[in-house]
Scaffold this motif. Structure first.
Motif, PDB file in Angstrom:
ATOM      1  N   ARG A 157      14.906  -5.950 -13.396  1.00 38.79           N
ATOM      2  CA  ARG A 157      14.963  -6.533 -14.729  1.00 38.79           C
ATOM      3  C   ARG A 157      13.947  -7.666 -14.861  1.00 38.79           C
ATOM      4  O   ARG A 157      13.267  -7.805 -15.855  1.00 38.79           O
ATOM      5  N   MET A 158      13.871  -8.465 -13.803  1.00 41.18           N
ATOM      6  CA  MET A 158      12.945  -9.595 -13.837  1.00 41.18           C
ATOM      7  C   MET A 158      11.503  -9.132 -14.019  1.00 41.18           C
ATOM      8  O   MET A 158      10.704  -9.786 -14.667  1.00 41.18           O
ATOM      9  N   LEU A 159      11.215  -7.978 -13.427  1.00 41.55           N
ATOM     10  CA  LEU A 159       9.847  -7.476 -13.520  1.00 41.55           C
ATOM     11  C   LEU A 159       9.478  -7.065 -14.936  1.00 41.55           C
ATOM     12  O   LEU A 159       8.304  -6.968 -15.277  1.00 41.55           O
ATOM     13  N   THR A 160      10.492  -6.842 -15.761  1.00 44.67           N
ATOM     14  CA  THR A 160      10.188  -6.432 -17.127  1.00 44.67           C
ATOM     15  C   THR A 160      10.035  -7.631 -18.062  1.00 44.67           C
ATOM     16  O   THR A 160       9.678  -7.488 -19.217  1.00 44.67           O
ATOM     17  N   MET A 161      10.337  -8.816 -17.553  1.00 43.35           N
ATOM     18  CA  MET A 161      10.183 -10.019 -18.368  1.00 43.35           C
ATOM     19  C   MET A 161       8.713 -10.210 -18.727  1.00 43.35           C
ATOM     20  O   MET A 161       7.831 -10.058 -17.876  1.00 43.35           O
ATOM     21  N   ASP A 162       8.464 -10.607 -19.944  1.00 40.88           N
ATOM     22  CA  ASP A 162       7.087 -10.784 -20.404  1.00 40.88           C
ATOM     23  C   ASP A 162       6.248 -11.671 -19.509  1.00 40.88           C
ATOM     24  O   ASP A 162       5.119 -11.336 -19.175  1.00 40.88           O
TER      25      ASP A 162
END
Length: 419
Positions: A157-162
RNA sequence: GGAGGGGUGGCAGAGCGGUCAAAUGCAACGGACUGUAAAUCCGUCGACUUCGGUCUACGAAAGUUCAAAUCUUUCCCCCUCCA
């Protein structure tokens, strides 16, 4: 979304502060409940102590907090004493520098000063309070942090943060340290919830990822709904972020920028921005704002004057705002040397080369620049263009005990003889 | 640890032995026009200068050369791929 019950959200919407909220209805209901019962909601605004003053670019969330407080709620201002030691990756490509202890303390003090211009600090129920996340991070243990907080985060999920994604896409480096920033900020939010009952975070839209990090942690670990609320990024007519004037930041604290320059910054806002700025940077009632922004052509200058005055008043106080305004009127409308212009005192005016005088005023960075400007008719002495670059000031140039020097049309300064 | 690529002015990004204080773009600044606006146009944009020049600069240091941002060596830093 246009039918909020709470006073605060209605103001936010009406004045153009509303960008995104983690849960409109929930936040609205919560605030409404607080406003009705007279029990203040607690919200916080975070900032990194990377400098010793905030600048105009930070005002948007500051004003949101100001309204928040006016609606009877309690603002917390969080300084990231701990997170400053890491660096926030949001919107940045480069790692921020680390700060030593002394600078950090100095910066925190400066920030407090900036905050207190917009918010009322104290011990009352809705008074603002300053908190530092160093207080809870300094003793934290890495293993327990991993266990207590780390388990609630998904790397996927963190990797999808802008903030993370763009860094990866642009193949720019991001250290593990920075990667952890959102956990820390999420933890901040929960800490403030636990100790102050803080359920709201207000910030610029670039902080969205960090905010949701906190609300999610709250939901998972403490089973509480926390709210995040962001403002749009306010840009000038060229689509650039607000807050720079002549390449320099427009600082909130007076020791970094004179009130006159602060006033001038708002005075020189583009036509298209006047309405937006009146809503955001002043406390003027909306009726007045609507009246002013309807002005056209030359008349809009009146609106700009009011904008500049009101904005300066909030930040620097009424007396300073008036002084700045008077100086501007004298300087621009009456063509005289206003009293509040930047001034330097010299032992003797007689014989002082004009170039040196400009250098001392800080209008030019070098003698070469001064020479160039003289060739371009950009430097003026008592409103007359200087033609001779080697000209030396003489007694004849002293008018009312001072010499007026100008660079371009907008920068004016005075030289006085020290007595 | 191994193999490659790279560090140039505020930023981005050319140059790859002389003609380089270094193209181009952005930002910035001055002038004209206006309204202390925007847009547009013109000009400027390392420092010092007696305007002839002089000095300092292309990650750092040493070297080759008449001559280096450009070549060599060492060092520092960064990136990518492999382990």
């Amino acid at each position: 979304m246009s039918n909020f019950k709470s006073l605060f959200l209605n103001i936010m919407l009406e004045r153009g502060f509303y960008n995104q909220c983690t849960n409109d209805e929930g936040f609205d209901a919560y605030l409404y409940e607080c406003e009705k019962s007279g029990k203040p909601a607690v919200g916080y605004l975070g900032s990194d102590p990377t400098g010793d003053s905030l600048h105009v670019g930070h005002i948007v969330p500051l004003m949101m907090m100001r309204w928040f407080q006016k609606c009877g709620h309690k603002p917390l201002t969080l300084v990231g004493g701990a997170t400053a030691r890491i660096g926030d990756p949001s919107g940045k490509d480069k790692l921020r520098p680390f700060l030593d202890e002394e600078t950090l303390q100095h910066n925190i003090k400066g920030l407090k000063k900036s905050f207190s211009k917009f918010l009322k600090f104290g011990d009352g129920a809705s008074d603002a309070q300053m908190v530092d996340n160093w207080d809870w991070f300094k003793d934290i243990n890495y293993l327990s942090f991993l266990r207590d907080i780390g388990t609630y985060y998904s790397v996927n999920r963190m990797l999808t943060m802008d903030s993370v994604k763009t860094r990866l896409e642009r193949e720019q480096p991001m250290s593990f340290l920075e990667f952890n920033y959102m956990l820390l900020q999420g933890y901040d939010f929960c800490q403030l919830y636990n100790t102050y009952g803080c359920r709201a975070q207000i910030a610029g839209s670039d902080q969205w990822g960090n905010i949701t990090s906190g609300t999610e942690l709250g939901r998972r670990k403490y089973d509480v709904e926390l709210f995040g609320f962001t403002s749009p990024i306010i840009t000038d007519s060229n689509g650039k972020k607000m807050g720079k004037s002549e390449g320099n930041a427009v600082w909130i604290n007076e020791e970094k920028l004179s009130s006159y320059d602060y006033y001038q910054y708002f005075r020189n806002i583009g036509d298209a921005e006047v309405g937006k700025c009146l809503r955001i940077y002043t406390d003027l009632p909306m009726d007045e704002v609507r009246r002013l922004e309807a002005l056209k052509d030359k008349e809009i200058n009146e609106a700009k004057k009011i904008l500049a005055f009101e904005a300066t008043k909030i930040c620097r106080g009424e007396a300073e705002a008036l002084a700045a305004q008077n100086t501007a009127v004298q300087t621009f409308e009456q063509g005289e040397a206003g009293g509040n212009l930047p001034t330097i005192d010299v032992p003797s005016i007689e014989g002082l080369p004009v170039i040196d005088a400009f250098l001392q005023l800080g209008f030019v960075a070098s003698k070469g620049e001064a020479r160039r400007l003289i060739k371009q008719a950009g430097l003026k002495l008592n409103d007359a263009p200087i033609v001779d670059e080697n000209y030396k000031l003489s007694a004849a140039d002293i008018v009312n005990g001072q010499v007026k020097l100008s660079q371009g049309k907008k920068k004016h300064g005075l030289i006085k003889q020290a007595s």
